[in-house]
Motif scaffolding. Structure first.
Motif, short mmCIF file in Angstrom:
data_model
loop_
_atom_site.label_atom_id
_atom_site.label_comp_id
_atom_site.label_asym_id
_atom_site.label_seq_id
_atom_site.Cartn_x
_atom_site.Cartn_y
_atom_site.Cartn_z
N UNK A 163 -8.46 6.41 13.59
CA UNK A 163 -7.97 6.47 12.21
C UNK A 163 -7.09 5.28 11.87
N UNK A 164 -6.17 4.91 12.76
CA UNK A 164 -5.28 3.79 12.45
C UNK A 164 -6.03 2.47 12.39
N UNK A 165 -6.97 2.26 13.30
CA UNK A 165 -7.75 1.02 13.27
C UNK A 165 -8.66 0.98 12.05
N UNK A 166 -9.26 2.12 11.70
CA UNK A 166 -10.13 2.16 10.52
C UNK A 166 -9.33 1.93 9.25
N UNK A 167 -8.16 2.55 9.17
CA UNK A 167 -7.32 2.37 7.97
C UNK A 167 -6.90 0.91 7.82
N UNK A 168 -6.54 0.27 8.92
CA UNK A 168 -6.15 -1.15 8.87
C UNK A 168 -7.32 -2.03 8.45
N UNK A 169 -8.51 -1.75 8.99
CA UNK A 169 -9.69 -2.52 8.61
C UNK A 169 -10.02 -2.34 7.13
N UNK A 170 -9.88 -1.13 6.62
CA UNK A 170 -10.16 -0.88 5.20
C UNK A 170 -9.12 -1.57 4.32
N UNK A 171 -7.87 -1.61 4.76
CA UNK A 171 -6.83 -2.32 4.00
C UNK A 171 -7.20 -3.79 3.84
N UNK A 172 -7.69 -4.39 4.91
CA UNK A 172 -8.09 -5.81 4.83
C UNK A 172 -9.38 -5.98 4.05
N UNK A 173 -10.34 -5.08 4.24
CA UNK A 173 -11.64 -5.22 3.58
C UNK A 173 -11.53 -5.04 2.08
N UNK A 174 -10.62 -4.22 1.62
CA UNK A 174 -10.46 -3.95 0.18
C UNK A 174 -9.39 -4.84 -0.46
N UNK A 175 -8.87 -5.81 0.30
CA UNK A 175 -7.83 -6.72 -0.20
C UNK A 175 -6.56 -5.99 -0.62
N UNK A 176 -6.32 -4.84 -0.03
CA UNK A 176 -5.09 -4.11 -0.34
C UNK A 176 -3.88 -4.82 0.23
N UNK A 177 -4.08 -5.68 1.25
CA UNK A 177 -2.95 -6.44 1.77
C UNK A 177 -2.40 -7.40 0.73
N UNK A 178 -3.20 -7.75 -0.28
CA UNK A 178 -2.68 -8.55 -1.38
C UNK A 178 -1.62 -7.78 -2.15
N UNK A 179 -1.82 -6.46 -2.27
CA UNK A 179 -0.82 -5.62 -2.93
C UNK A 179 0.50 -5.64 -2.15
N UNK A 180 0.41 -5.67 -0.83
CA UNK A 180 1.61 -5.72 -0.01
C UNK A 180 2.36 -7.03 -0.23
N UNK A 181 1.61 -8.13 -0.32
CA UNK A 181 2.25 -9.42 -0.56
C UNK A 181 2.85 -9.46 -1.96
N UNK A 182 2.14 -8.90 -2.95
CA UNK A 182 2.69 -8.84 -4.31
C UNK A 182 3.98 -8.02 -4.34
N UNK A 183 4.00 -6.92 -3.61
CA UNK A 183 5.21 -6.09 -3.55
C UNK A 183 6.37 -6.87 -2.94
N UNK A 184 6.08 -7.70 -1.95
CA UNK A 184 7.13 -8.52 -1.33
C UNK A 184 7.69 -9.53 -2.32
N UNK A 185 6.80 -10.19 -3.07
CA UNK A 185 7.25 -11.19 -4.04
C UNK A 185 7.99 -10.52 -5.20
N UNK A 186 7.47 -9.42 -5.71
CA UNK A 186 8.10 -8.74 -6.84
C UNK A 186 9.40 -8.05 -6.45
N UNK A 187 9.65 -7.91 -5.15
CA UNK A 187 10.90 -7.27 -4.74
C UNK A 187 12.12 -8.09 -5.16
N UNK A 188 11.92 -9.38 -5.46
CA UNK A 188 13.04 -10.20 -5.91
C UNK A 188 13.48 -9.82 -7.32
N UNK A 189 12.65 -9.09 -8.04
CA UNK A 189 13.07 -8.57 -9.33
C UNK A 189 13.68 -7.18 -9.22
N UNK A 190 13.34 -6.46 -8.16
CA UNK A 190 13.92 -5.14 -7.94
C UNK A 190 15.23 -5.21 -7.17
N UNK A 191 15.27 -6.07 -6.16
CA UNK A 191 16.46 -6.24 -5.33
C UNK A 191 16.92 -7.68 -5.48
N UNK A 192 17.89 -7.90 -6.34
CA UNK A 192 18.34 -9.24 -6.67
C UNK A 192 19.07 -9.85 -5.47
#
Length: 254
Positions: free
Chosen positions: A128-157
């Motif tokens: 399950x953990x390996x499949x979930x990680x593969x799906x995160x990469x295959x669906x480009x959901x890791x881009x959402x994680x990077x966006x959350x990191x960048x946008x955190x500068x607006x949430x946490x000044x």
């Protein structure tokens, strides 16, 4: 002039790298320990070079005191660890699901090395953990994680004191919700185990001389494999929905 400009720019990049590096240590798919530390360090530095000019206006100026500089870096690391921990906790939902599935389907004693957790784990947890990680990469959901990191500068000044109480409460709620959802994902196995063991108890009462263990164990494993194959796709789809819903509040919609 250059004596002032160079330290200021270096401080800005160091401040951004402190948060991004802390997030990447915990981020699923990117921050896994089986990925070379050099690759992760290079990725973090490249991401820092891209993000720093974007958030440069919101960064504080370099203080004159070394102690204040260290406190600013510590605050950024703390914020990064908080964001990365939320991502990691959500992924560990699959570990809870796999542990419950393995326990009720007769695979609890079957252990395998899980590269996601860096230790031994049940077979269902590994899959399950390996499949979930593969799906995160295959669906480009890791881009959402990077966006959350960048946008955190607006949430946490940067420069503001992190609210540790809110951080701890958010992590506690995420852990509790992930555990509940993990058990819900495994609910078909729990229901099947209740029905199966009830029928075995009835069979044992009707046929006392039957060696129920030798009949039940192979059948339990076979039914567990069949049920796991049937529910795997649904579990992954529901997990991706839960994953994106949990990370979405960290993304600022412009």
């Amino acid at each position: 002039m250059y004596d002032i400009l160079v330290p200021q720019e270096f401080f800005a990049y160091a401040l951004v790298f402190a948060r991004i590096g802390a997030v990447l240590m915990q981020m699923p798919a990117i921050g896994e320990t089986y990925i070379s530390p050099r690759i992760r360090l290079m990725f973090g530095m490249m991401l820092t070079l891209v993000v720093t000019p974007v958030v440069r206006d919101g960064l504080p100026t370099m203080p004159d005191s070394v102690l204040l500089i260290l406190l600013l870096l510590l605050a950024e690391i703390l914020i990064g660890v908080f964001i990365g921990s939320i991502m990691r906790i959500v992924l560990l939902t699959m570990a809870t699901t796999g542990a419950v599935m393995s326990f009720v389907s007769g695979f609890a004693a079957a252990q395998a090395f899980n590269p996601m957790l860096q230790g031994q784990g049940a077979l269902h947890t590994v899959v399950l953990t390996l499949t979930a990680t593969a799906v995160i990469l295959a669906t480009d959901t890791h881009h959402l994680l990077i966006m959350a990191t960048v946008d955190s500068y607006q949430l946490f000044i940067p420069g503001d004191v992190p609210i540790l109480e809110d951080f701890s409460q958010t992590i506690a709620r995420t852990v509790a919700r992930s555990f509940v959802i993990g058990v819900q994902f495994a609910s078909p196995f729990l229901l099947g185990a209740i029905i199966y063991n009830s029928l075995l108890g009835l069979l044992a009462r009707l046929m006392p001389n039957l060696q129920i263990f030798f009949v039940a164990m192979p059948l339990q494993i076979l039914l567990g494999i069949i049920l796991f194959a049937l529910v795997l796709s649904s579990v992954i789809l529901w997990f991706m929905r839960y994953f994106t819903e949990t990370i979405a509040p960290f993304v600022v919609v412009s």
